[in-house]
Design a protein around this motif. Structure first.
Motif, PDB file in Angstrom:
ATOM      1  N   ARG A 134     101.128 -22.038  42.231  1.00  0.00           N
ATOM      2  CA  ARG A 134     100.166 -21.968  43.332  1.00  0.00           C
ATOM      3  C   ARG A 134      98.889 -22.704  42.939  1.00  0.00           C
ATOM      4  O   ARG A 134      98.478 -22.703  41.779  1.00  0.00           O
ATOM      5  N   ILE A 142     104.113 -14.459  54.991  1.00  0.00           N
ATOM      6  CA  ILE A 142     102.696 -14.761  54.801  1.00  0.00           C
ATOM      7  C   ILE A 142     101.876 -14.297  55.998  1.00  0.00           C
ATOM      8  O   ILE A 142     102.249 -14.506  57.158  1.00  0.00           O
ATOM      9  N   TRP A 153     104.388 -13.259  44.653  1.00  0.00           N
ATOM     10  CA  TRP A 153     104.364 -13.803  46.009  1.00  0.00           C
ATOM     11  C   TRP A 153     105.723 -13.603  46.652  1.00  0.00           C
ATOM     12  O   TRP A 153     106.746 -13.490  45.965  1.00  0.00           O
ATOM     13  N   HIS A 154     105.722 -13.560  47.965  1.00  0.00           N
ATOM     14  CA  HIS A 154     106.962 -13.635  48.718  1.00  0.00           C
ATOM     15  C   HIS A 154     106.695 -14.456  49.973  1.00  0.00           C
ATOM     16  O   HIS A 154     105.574 -14.900  50.223  1.00  0.00           O
ATOM     17  N   ALA A 210     101.502 -22.128  47.536  1.00  0.00           N
ATOM     18  CA  ALA A 210     101.825 -21.017  46.637  1.00  0.00           C
ATOM     19  C   ALA A 210     103.012 -21.325  45.739  1.00  0.00           C
ATOM     20  O   ALA A 210     103.395 -20.491  44.918  1.00  0.00           O
ATOM     21  N   THR A 226      98.073 -15.392  52.434  1.00  0.00           N
ATOM     22  CA  THR A 226      98.694 -14.689  51.317  1.00  0.00           C
ATOM     23  C   THR A 226      99.741 -13.712  51.846  1.00  0.00           C
ATOM     24  O   THR A 226      99.760 -13.396  53.036  1.00  0.00           O
ATOM     25  N   PRO A 227     100.621 -13.190  50.973  1.00  0.00           N
ATOM     26  CA  PRO A 227     101.673 -12.292  51.442  1.00  0.00           C
ATOM     27  C   PRO A 227     101.134 -10.985  52.011  1.00  0.00           C
ATOM     28  O   PRO A 227     100.055 -10.514  51.643  1.00  0.00           O
TER      29      PRO A 227
END
Length: 292
Positions: free
Chosen positions: A91, A219, A215-216, A81, A225-226
């Motif tokens: 990403r 995950i 995004w952060h 990402a 994915t977040p």
């Protein structure tokens, strides 16, 4: 940052620096010469320092507590990402779910025996572990101190509690409350920290996989994915490693469910959780004051 009433000897500072360097060489996924980077390149047998066994064991318990939601195997998803060694913030297409613990690790007692190469990321509890290690060194020289690792703290101030502000997840200039703590640890986790706009590429640098994405670093290993339901958590516990790991666990697992497994946690904890819809959940603790 280490705060004490009196200056610490130079030998203490040198010991702290040496210990943090040692931890970095073992666990950092951002340096090519670390043990974690070697584990990503090839499976094998990797010794665990006696001091670090607690971190690995705690990750295994967190993995069980959260049904696999807190996993050290989110490293590849984070790198894909754009949260990689070069901080590319790009990403690639097709970020995959993370492997299961048993797919990667055959055993973890005294050494990590791995079945396949994988990028480990110990960020969910690793900072707390490092703060505890620093606090252990400082405690050899004084009983009164604060070790502050970017807001995650170990506090030992005797009869004088410290007031710790809980940063508003939508406005870092404000607080949603305060906690008074004279001993133990407080750790936070929030989706507004280590967050980025991940510009899409096809893995070769070409921007052709759609719109940029928010995004952060927290995950969901099942999707790669977040997770978005929870935006911020705080945990007060006897050690920073416990508090740090539980602060991440609360993004996936309700506090009541975590408390059903005292055999895996091994200590009591207090918590505050802020959800994306604005609701707040918190422990009934007189030392926690929320501005609600």
């Amino acid at each position: 940052m280490v705060s004490t009433a009196d200056p610490l000897p130079r030998s203490c500072a040198e010991e702290i620096t040496a210990e943090l360097d040692r931890i970095d060489v073992m666990w950092s996924r951002f340096r090519g010469d670390s043990t974690v980077s070697e584990m990503a390149r090839q499976p094998g047998r990797y010794p665990i320092a006696e001091s670090d066994q607690a971190l690995v064991d705690w990750y295994w318990r967190l993995y069980q507590l959260t049904d696999g939601a807190v996993s050290p195997f989110v490293g590849q998803a984070l790198a894909d990402a754009g949260y990689d060694a070069s901080y590319s913030l790009r990403r690639i297409a097709g970020i995959a779910p993370c492997p299961a613990w048993s797919d990667v690790i055959e055993s973890h007692d005294g050494e990590l025996v791995t079945r396949l190469g994988a990028i480990l990321d110990v960020g969910a509890a690793g900072k707390g572990f490092a703060i505890d290690r620093v606090a252990r060194i400082v405690a050899e020289h004084t009983d009164t101190f604060i070790v502050d690792g970017s807001g995650d703290m170990v506090i030992s101030t005797g009869d004088v509690p410290v007031r710790v502000a809980l940063e508003h997840p939508a406005d870092p200039t404000k607080a949603i409350g305060v906690v008074e703590l004279a001993s133990g640890a407080i750790c936070a986790s929030a989706s507004n920290r280590r967050a980025w706009i991940a510009r899409g590429t096809d893995g070769t640098g070409h921007d052709d996989i759609g719109d940029d994405a928010h995004w952060h670093h927290i995950i969901d290993p099942k999707t790669g994915t977040p997770t978005w339901d929870v935006v911020a958590t705080w945990v007060m516990a006897p050690t920073a490693m416990l508090a740090d790991g539980l602060a991440t666990a609360l993004f996936f697992t309700p506090a009541d469910r975590l408390r059903e497994r005292p055999d895996l946690i091994g200590a009591d904890f207090e918590h505050v959780v802020v959800r994306h819809n604005g609701t707040v959940e918190y422990s009934d603790n007189p030392d926690v004051e929320l501005f609600l």
